[in-house]
Scaffold this active site. Structure first.
Site, PDB file in Angstrom:
ATOM      1  N   TYR A  67       0.857  -1.184   0.000  1.00  0.00           N
ATOM      2  CA  TYR A  67       0.000   0.000   0.000  1.00  0.00           C
ATOM      3  C   TYR A  67       0.895   1.236   0.000  1.00  0.00           C
ATOM      4  O   TYR A  67       1.462   1.618   1.006  1.00  0.00           O
ATOM      5  CB  TYR A  67      -0.914   0.028   1.221  1.00  0.00           C
ATOM      6  CG  TYR A  67      -1.855  -1.160   1.347  1.00  0.00           C
ATOM      7  CD1 TYR A  67      -2.108  -2.000   0.272  1.00  0.00           C
ATOM      8  CD2 TYR A  67      -2.484  -1.441   2.548  1.00  0.00           C
ATOM      9  CE1 TYR A  67      -2.958  -3.088   0.396  1.00  0.00           C
ATOM     10  CE2 TYR A  67      -3.344  -2.520   2.679  1.00  0.00           C
ATOM     11  CZ  TYR A  67      -3.576  -3.342   1.603  1.00  0.00           C
ATOM     12  OH  TYR A  67      -4.423  -4.415   1.739  1.00  0.00           O
ATOM     13  N   PRO A  78     -14.848  -4.569   2.222  1.00  0.00           N
ATOM     14  CA  PRO A  78     -16.101  -4.914   2.898  1.00  0.00           C
ATOM     15  C   PRO A  78     -17.335  -4.175   2.395  1.00  0.00           C
ATOM     16  O   PRO A  78     -18.452  -4.638   2.607  1.00  0.00           O
ATOM     17  CB  PRO A  78     -15.811  -4.570   4.364  1.00  0.00           C
ATOM     18  CG  PRO A  78     -14.738  -3.535   4.304  1.00  0.00           C
ATOM     19  CD  PRO A  78     -13.891  -3.917   3.131  1.00  0.00           C
ATOM     20  N   LEU A  79     -17.124  -3.039   1.717  1.00  0.00           N
ATOM     21  CA  LEU A  79     -18.255  -2.313   1.152  1.00  0.00           C
ATOM     22  C   LEU A  79     -18.444  -2.643  -0.329  1.00  0.00           C
ATOM     23  O   LEU A  79     -19.368  -2.135  -0.967  1.00  0.00           O
ATOM     24  CB  LEU A  79     -18.063  -0.796   1.328  1.00  0.00           C
ATOM     25  CG  LEU A  79     -17.884  -0.319   2.772  1.00  0.00           C
ATOM     26  CD1 LEU A  79     -17.749   1.197   2.811  1.00  0.00           C
ATOM     27  CD2 LEU A  79     -19.036  -0.775   3.639  1.00  0.00           C
ATOM     28  N   GLY A  80     -17.575  -3.498  -0.873  1.00  0.00           N
ATOM     29  CA  GLY A  80     -17.666  -3.851  -2.275  1.00  0.00           C
ATOM     30  C   GLY A  80     -17.445  -2.651  -3.176  1.00  0.00           C
ATOM     31  O   GLY A  80     -16.836  -1.652  -2.788  1.00  0.00           O
TER      32      GLY A  80
END
Length: 221
Positions: free
Chosen positions: A28, A174-176
């Site tokens: 990252y 997790p929120l797509g």
């Protein structure tokens, strides 16, 4: 980030709000995310856990290439220790299996680092059930990090295996892509609950399994 001081404020605010587990990776940035965490939060408070990962490289912004050779992982672990200003990493995760080399060699490199005292716990990421079992033959696996959200439940079998074994499951993305958050069903439920669609999506994950640990990301206070 364009505004490094703002990034520091976001990290500090998360800590103030009670977040005691940060997930990151050497890819990252690359490297920048680990550096920001150390700049903003070191010395770390007691009970604060940083999980990082190695095994993906970024030759350019659009590329995520697997490199889980033992020699690379050794170098990656040492780099993360230095950037995070840690003597030992609480949770180190293999970011992805490397199709160019034996999976067992990659996991074995993490086992070597664990024996050397450089990492405390070992996790794996982007694996299927068979790969999880192969890893477990070599080390004690405490976590699995796969994509999982309202839109993408392709790792349902991996989640169920983690539940049976008592292994933490960290759903990345997790929120797509956000499509599920824009559906009338989710928007209606969010309005009824006085919440945001993102909060509903995270609550759904938490209710889905007792081993679920969502890792939503943000660059906003």
């Amino acid at each position: 980030p364009r505004d490094r001081a703002h990034a520091h404020r976001v990290l500090r605010r998360a800590l103030e709000l009670g977040v005691n587990f940060f997930d990151t990776a050497d890819s990252y940035g690359p490297h920048v995310d680990e550096e920001l965490i150390a700049e903003a939060l070191h010395p770390y408070p007691q009970g604060f856990v940083i999980a990082t990962k190695g095994g993906l490289v970024r030759p350019r912004p659009s590329r995520w290439d697997e490199d889980a050779r033992p020699a690379h992982l050794k170098q990656a672990i040492d780099g993360s220790l230095k950037r995070l200003r840690l003597g030992r990493i609480d949770l180190y995760q293999l970011h992805a299996p490397d199709p160019q080399g034996p999976f067992e060699d990659s996991v074995g490199a993490l086992a070597d680092a664990q024996r050397a005292g450089k990492i405390r716990h070992i996790g794996v990421s982007n694996v299927d059930v068979a790969q999880l079992e192969r890893a477990r033959k070599l080390v004690s696996v405490v976590s699995v990090q796969n994509e999982y959200n309202l839109e993408n439940r392709s790792s349902e079998d991996v989640l169920k295996r983690c539940e049976k074994l008592g292994i933490a499951f960290l759903p990345w993305y997790p929120l797509g892509a956000g499509a599920a958050l824009r559906t009338s069903r989710i928007k209606g439920l969010a309005k009824k609950l006085g919440a945001t669609p993102a909060q509903v999506a995270i609550a759904w994950l938490l209710a889905r399994s007792p081993v679920m640990l969502p890792i939503p990301g943000t660059n906003s206070i």
